[in-house]
Design an enzyme around this catalytic site. Sequence first.
Site, PDB file in Angstrom:
ATOM      1  N   HIS A   1       1.000  -1.280   0.024  1.00 46.11           N
ATOM      2  CA  HIS A   1      -0.098   0.035  -0.042  1.00 46.11           C
ATOM      3  C   HIS A   1       0.896   1.225   0.015  1.00 46.11           C
ATOM      4  O   HIS A   1       0.495   2.217  -0.518  1.00 46.11           O
ATOM      5  CB  HIS A   1      -1.018   0.058   1.118  1.00 46.11           C
ATOM      6  CG  HIS A   1      -1.935  -0.991   1.098  1.00 46.11           C
ATOM      7  ND1 HIS A   1      -3.164  -1.051   0.699  1.00 46.11           N
ATOM      8  CD2 HIS A   1      -1.795  -2.478   1.575  1.00 46.11           C
ATOM      9  CE1 HIS A   1      -3.821  -2.287   0.814  1.00 46.11           C
ATOM     10  NE2 HIS A   1      -2.965  -2.933   1.336  1.00 46.11           N
TER      11      HIS A   1
ATOM     12  N   ASP B   1      -6.283   4.973   1.406  1.00 47.66           N
ATOM     13  CA  ASP B   1      -6.373   3.893   0.558  1.00 47.66           C
ATOM     14  C   ASP B   1      -7.765   3.008   0.916  1.00 47.66           C
ATOM     15  O   ASP B   1      -8.368   3.546   1.395  1.00 47.66           O
ATOM     16  CB  ASP B   1      -5.300   2.917   0.036  1.00 47.66           C
ATOM     17  CG  ASP B   1      -4.822   2.308   1.533  1.00 47.66           C
ATOM     18  OD1 ASP B   1      -5.822   2.077   2.295  1.00 47.66           O
ATOM     19  OD2 ASP B   1      -3.898   2.025   1.667  1.00 47.66           O
TER      20      ASP B   1
END
Length: 474
Positions: free
Chosen positions: A19, A116
């Site tokens: 991520h 995210d």
Amino acid sequence: MGEETKPHIVIFPTPGIGHLIPLTELANQLIHNHNFSITLILPSARPPSTAMKSVLDALPQTIDHIFLSPFNLDDQPKDAKGETKMSIAMVRSLPYLHEELKRITSSKRVAAMVVDLFGTDAFDVAKEFGIPPYIFFPCNANVLQLLFHLSSLHESYSGEFKDLPQPLSLPGCVPIPGTEVLAPLQDKKNDAYKWFLHHARRYSLAEGILINTFVDLEPGVLKVLMAAGQQPGRPPVYPVGPITGRRSSIDKGFDDASGCLQWLDDQPPVSVLFVSFGSCGVLSHEQMIELAYGLEMSEQRFLWVVKCPRAETVDASFSKHSSTDPLDFLPDGYLTRTNGLGYLVPSWAPQMQILNHESTGGFLSHCGWNSTLESTVCGLPMITWPLYAEQRMNAVMLVEDIGVAVRPTPDGNGLIGREEISRVVRTLMIEGGEGQSLRNKMRELKESAAEVLSENGSSNMSLHEVVNKWKLTA
């Protein structure tokens, strides 16, 4: 413009190197090309990994990074899925995030906060400070379309996805067999499914969604998503990919102690298959043995990043069952027999340097989206070997829709046998035939990936659109 007066972006990523990498590259683009200042706010349950430290240490000084006070996940069951742990981590970090936003907004003009796919609970904190929340979506557009439809699918179908009588056909998407729908959605009773449903229902609260893909890679579904984003109640979708660059910051300190790059230098062009299952991909011992024999039987050159198999799959009678050296788990005499044909690197290798090397001709991959995009920008066709998360959906797209990959077929027990592995390796790597067609298609996508990031390219223009919104907000 001084740092205090520049518009400021706060980025709040989910824990995990996969991520962090694309979000740090996005941050890099925002400061170098668009004159923002950036703060990365990082949740933390444990000290950062070596890979994470490498990424953060490579950041320019104009990107601040802050580790929040540690949270505790000891109350979670041992079998809790990663998506559950990540979601809970984000929720438990919110009080600390609140304090950091209070500090940052006292001195900076914050134009947006970017989270995210598991960070939607932070929207409430952002809005308390009047900060527009955005999502950076690190997977492909087919997955995003599925999440936009997840709530209605949940209401209309009470069974499990794996039991769907027909492939799931969503607007603009390649049909996905129910068994290939991303792994955390395969058990509706599991908390991971419930967290996905929770986040999916909050996506409409975002001011916009930046997605790490590009129009030439997923034209049909992106057209549908972007059109839907113009309608009330749906956030606009901005394809800004491929964003791939920050993995090279991990590679920079690599001194090639294993000799893998030097070995590649001595191989013919486009002759080596790179084999790697990413930072978290681990095989069973039985599957590792089959892969070893399959690579050997193919008689094709390979560079394999070898990891220890899953501990619970190693028979206690195996003499080295507790070893920490991955090479100890290979068949007897393997290194001797494959000497010259294959090169084995324990645990880790500089992926982007290998994919960019002129001797590398293909990539056997777990199909994580970061690795898929990296293979695309390097023009390398793939053998798909999905293991977890959304990787099965990625594999279907790469094989059935885009036509840049082959996929081995497992037996009735889910094991991919050595003969099948040898077959797909030879299909991909031997000149001519199907492998050549895959290679040609991937070279076209490589050119497209470069084009969309050029000055007037679609992804560059899409990012400019978001950036201009942020500058008006600040």
